[in-house]
Design a protein around this motif. Structure first.
Motif, PDB file in Angstrom:
ATOM      1  N   GLU A   1      46.156  32.188  51.318  1.00  0.00           N
ATOM      2  CA  GLU A   1      45.005  32.877  51.895  1.00  0.00           C
ATOM      3  C   GLU A   1      44.761  34.165  51.113  1.00  0.00           C
ATOM      4  O   GLU A   1      45.699  34.874  50.755  1.00  0.00           O
ATOM      5  N   GLY A   2      43.505  34.476  50.836  1.00  0.00           N
ATOM      6  CA  GLY A   2      43.157  35.703  50.127  1.00  0.00           C
ATOM      7  C   GLY A   2      43.220  35.597  48.610  1.00  0.00           C
ATOM      8  O   GLY A   2      42.957  36.568  47.910  1.00  0.00           O
ATOM      9  N   TYR A   3      43.558  34.428  48.091  1.00  0.00           N
ATOM     10  CA  TYR A   3      43.657  34.234  46.643  1.00  0.00           C
ATOM     11  C   TYR A   3      42.310  34.514  45.986  1.00  0.00           C
ATOM     12  O   TYR A   3      41.260  34.165  46.516  1.00  0.00           O
ATOM     13  N   ARG A   4      42.362  35.119  44.797  1.00  0.00           N
ATOM     14  CA  ARG A   4      41.156  35.376  43.998  1.00  0.00           C
ATOM     15  C   ARG A   4      41.377  34.821  42.596  1.00  0.00           C
ATOM     16  O   ARG A   4      42.515  34.761  42.125  1.00  0.00           O
TER      17      ARG A   4
ATOM     18  N   THR B   1      41.025  36.087  39.799  1.00  0.00           N
ATOM     19  CA  THR B   1      41.714  37.020  38.903  1.00  0.00           C
ATOM     20  C   THR B   1      43.229  36.987  39.092  1.00  0.00           C
ATOM     21  O   THR B   1      43.966  37.436  38.214  1.00  0.00           O
ATOM     22  N   ASP B   2      43.712  36.453  40.214  1.00  0.00           N
ATOM     23  CA  ASP B   2      45.155  36.302  40.393  1.00  0.00           C
ATOM     24  C   ASP B   2      45.734  35.382  39.319  1.00  0.00           C
ATOM     25  O   ASP B   2      46.878  35.535  38.913  1.00  0.00           O
ATOM     26  N   LYS B   3      44.954  34.443  38.847  1.00  0.00           N
ATOM     27  CA  LYS B   3      45.402  33.521  37.799  1.00  0.00           C
ATOM     28  C   LYS B   3      45.603  34.267  36.495  1.00  0.00           C
ATOM     29  O   LYS B   3      46.492  33.921  35.718  1.00  0.00           O
ATOM     30  N   LEU B   4      44.808  35.307  36.260  1.00  0.00           N
ATOM     31  CA  LEU B   4      44.957  36.096  35.032  1.00  0.00           C
ATOM     32  C   LEU B   4      46.355  36.687  34.919  1.00  0.00           C
ATOM     33  O   LEU B   4      46.963  36.673  33.855  1.00  0.00           O
ATOM     34  N   ALA B   5      46.865  37.197  36.018  1.00  0.00           N
ATOM     35  CA  ALA B   5      48.215  37.793  36.004  1.00  0.00           C
ATOM     36  C   ALA B   5      49.243  36.739  35.608  1.00  0.00           C
ATOM     37  O   ALA B   5      50.140  37.009  34.803  1.00  0.00           O
TER      38      ALA B   5
END
Length: 118
Positions: free
Chosen positions: A104-107, A109-113
């Motif tokens: 929940e809350g995933y964006r 841009t989290d994949k970029l990290a």
């Protein structure tokens, strides 16, 4: 198993083409719900219209939600599901996979990290 694996849903996804809807597929459909229940599985998508937005699409899509990838894999490997699996494999051309969801809350841009090793 990572904390994310335990806390995120997972999905069994299948793309079915050239399904021979005869006695074997009817039996498969009659029996599959009972195999899902012990693992918390439920249908999100089960065939139905597909609107192709890019390229051509053939066949049907099936998406079954599970509470975790472990539950999805346990369902797929269960004796109950393995008993009916040949009914589908022998009467449809398909590909299937288990895909881990995101919390929940995933964006995006989290994949970029993750990609940049942060």
């Amino acid at each position: 198993m990572t904390e994310q694996t335990r806390s995120t849903p997972a999905y069994a996804v299948a793309h079915l083409r050239q399904v021979d809807v005869g006695d074997a597929i009817i039996e498969y459909l009659t029996r599959i719900d009972a195999t899902l229940a012990p693992y918390g599985g439920r249908f999100l998508v089960h065939g139905g219209p597909v609107t192709a937005l890019e390229g051509a699409w053939d066949g049907d899509v099936v998406v079954i939600a599970f509470p975790s990838s472990g539950a999805a894999r346990a369902w797929y490997d269960s004796a109950e599901y393995r008993a009916i699996l040949p009914l589908r494999l022998d009467h449809a051309h398909s590909v299937a996979a288990i895909v881990e969801g995101v919390p929940e809350g995933y964006r995006a841009t989290d994949k970029l990290a993750a990609l940049q090793g942060a």
